[in-house]
Design a protein around this motif. Structure first.
Motif, PDB file in Angstrom:
ATOM      1  N   GLY A  14     -33.890   1.059  22.382  1.00  0.00           N
ATOM      2  CA  GLY A  14     -33.776   2.036  21.294  1.00  0.00           C
ATOM      3  C   GLY A  14     -34.732   1.775  20.154  1.00  0.00           C
ATOM      4  O   GLY A  14     -34.798   2.548  19.203  1.00  0.00           O
ATOM      5  N   TYR A  15     -35.464   0.636  20.240  1.00  0.00           N
ATOM      6  CA  TYR A  15     -36.443   0.288  19.208  1.00  0.00           C
ATOM      7  C   TYR A  15     -37.795   0.071  19.879  1.00  0.00           C
ATOM      8  O   TYR A  15     -37.891  -0.238  21.067  1.00  0.00           O
ATOM      9  CB  TYR A  15     -36.034  -0.988  18.458  1.00  0.00           C
ATOM     10  N   THR A  16     -38.855   0.187  19.096  1.00  0.00           N
ATOM     11  CA  THR A  16     -40.204  -0.030  19.614  1.00  0.00           C
ATOM     12  C   THR A  16     -40.968  -0.926  18.646  1.00  0.00           C
ATOM     13  O   THR A  16     -40.674  -0.944  17.448  1.00  0.00           O
ATOM     14  CB  THR A  16     -40.937   1.315  19.839  1.00  0.00           C
ATOM     15  N   ARG A  26     -36.938   1.890  14.822  1.00  0.00           N
ATOM     16  CA  ARG A  26     -36.061   2.697  15.670  1.00  0.00           C
ATOM     17  C   ARG A  26     -36.899   3.752  16.389  1.00  0.00           C
ATOM     18  O   ARG A  26     -37.662   4.482  15.762  1.00  0.00           O
ATOM     19  CB  ARG A  26     -34.979   3.368  14.829  1.00  0.00           C
ATOM     20  N   LYS A  27     -36.770   3.794  17.681  1.00  0.00           N
ATOM     21  CA  LYS A  27     -37.498   4.754  18.494  1.00  0.00           C
ATOM     22  C   LYS A  27     -36.691   6.051  18.523  1.00  0.00           C
ATOM     23  O   LYS A  27     -35.545   6.060  18.960  1.00  0.00           O
ATOM     24  CB  LYS A  27     -37.676   4.199  19.903  1.00  0.00           C
ATOM     25  N   PRO A  28     -37.288   7.135  18.024  1.00  0.00           N
ATOM     26  CA  PRO A  28     -36.535   8.387  18.027  1.00  0.00           C
ATOM     27  C   PRO A  28     -36.331   8.915  19.446  1.00  0.00           C
ATOM     28  O   PRO A  28     -37.229   8.840  20.277  1.00  0.00           O
ATOM     29  CB  PRO A  28     -37.400   9.345  17.205  1.00  0.00           C
ATOM     30  N   ASP A  29     -35.130   9.402  19.711  1.00  0.00           N
ATOM     31  CA  ASP A  29     -34.828  10.014  21.005  1.00  0.00           C
ATOM     32  C   ASP A  29     -34.922  11.523  20.845  1.00  0.00           C
ATOM     33  O   ASP A  29     -34.012  12.172  20.338  1.00  0.00           O
ATOM     34  CB  ASP A  29     -33.428   9.602  21.472  1.00  0.00           C
ATOM     35  N   CYS A  30     -36.069  12.063  21.255  1.00  0.00           N
ATOM     36  CA  CYS A  30     -36.347  13.486  21.075  1.00  0.00           C
ATOM     37  C   CYS A  30     -35.769  14.353  22.182  1.00  0.00           C
ATOM     38  O   CYS A  30     -35.845  15.579  22.097  1.00  0.00           O
ATOM     39  CB  CYS A  30     -37.860  13.714  21.018  1.00  0.00           C
ATOM     40  N   SER A  31     -35.230  13.751  23.214  1.00  0.00           N
ATOM     41  CA  SER A  31     -34.809  14.534  24.372  1.00  0.00           C
ATOM     42  C   SER A  31     -33.786  15.613  24.010  1.00  0.00           C
ATOM     43  O   SER A  31     -33.839  16.714  24.543  1.00  0.00           O
ATOM     44  CB  SER A  31     -34.264  13.619  25.468  1.00  0.00           C
ATOM     45  N   CYS A  39     -41.240  13.899  17.795  1.00  0.00           N
ATOM     46  CA  CYS A  39     -40.291  14.019  16.687  1.00  0.00           C
ATOM     47  C   CYS A  39     -40.418  12.820  15.762  1.00  0.00           C
ATOM     48  O   CYS A  39     -41.123  11.861  16.048  1.00  0.00           O
ATOM     49  CB  CYS A  39     -38.865  14.168  17.216  1.00  0.00           C
ATOM     50  N   LEU A  47     -33.165  13.412  12.932  1.00  0.00           N
ATOM     51  CA  LEU A  47     -34.364  13.655  13.732  1.00  0.00           C
ATOM     52  C   LEU A  47     -34.852  15.090  13.516  1.00  0.00           C
ATOM     53  O   LEU A  47     -34.054  16.007  13.373  1.00  0.00           O
ATOM     54  CB  LEU A  47     -34.071  13.460  15.223  1.00  0.00           C
TER      55      LEU A  47
END
Length: 178
Positions: A14-16, A26-31, A39, A47
């Protein structure tokens, strides 16, 4: 992770890894948003879809639409160029009568000498004269016309008389024709 003489950072799911190679963001979850191009996480943690420069978020808040830089209030190209919009950007191309070339130490649009290159429409009985961004045509000595079409002075009067006769015959006043 410890390595011989150094270390290497990895992030939890969940992080990059950030550009400093030490921090995790924090890695955004654009799905869930179904964004067209990506995003971002806002200040409040929400988001939202994101568009790169040259594009803007469309009213559906998911897709990106082009910004026409050529339609702005200020010209983006020089006076010898015309602006062509492209998706996400624009390009400046030389106007007709100008060609891309060197001027001093820079590449710019310079006057095309249509007379020298043969890119003109002057009559073969006309003299081509280059002008900035264009050219003009002048009929030579014994010829008359607009420069694009030139006739011998005698021929022109015969042609002109013929056309006057044809027009007269087509008109309602045929009895006044020669």
């Amino acid at each position: 992770m410890n390595t011989p003489g150094s270390f290497r950072c990895f992030c939890d799911p969940g992080y990059t890894l950030d550009t400093d190679s030490r921090s995790c963001i924090r890695k955004p979850d654009c799905s869930g948003l179904r964004c067209q191009l990506g995003c971002q996480i806002g200040r409040n943690g929400a988001l939202s879809c994101l568009c790169p420069p040259g594009l803007q978020l469309a009213p559906d808040n998911r897709t990106c639409k082009d910004i026409d830089e050529c339609e702005g209030p200020f010209p983006v190209c020089s006076e010898r160029q015309t602006c062509r919009n492209t998706f996400g950007s624009y390009m400046c191309v030389c106007r007709p009568g100008y060609i891309l070339g060197m001027f001093g130490n820079s590449i710019t649009c310079r006057d095309e000498d249509e007379c020298a290159t043969g890119h003109h429409h002057c009559s073969r009985h006309a003299q081509c004269v280059n002008t900035i961004g264009s050219y003009i045509c002048h009929c030579e000595g014994d010829y008359v016309g607009d420069g694009l079409n030139c006739w011998k002075k005698k021929e022109r009067s015969q042609v002109s008389t013929y056309f006057q006769y044809k027009l007269c015959k087509q008109s309602r006043l045929r009895e006044t024709c020669p």
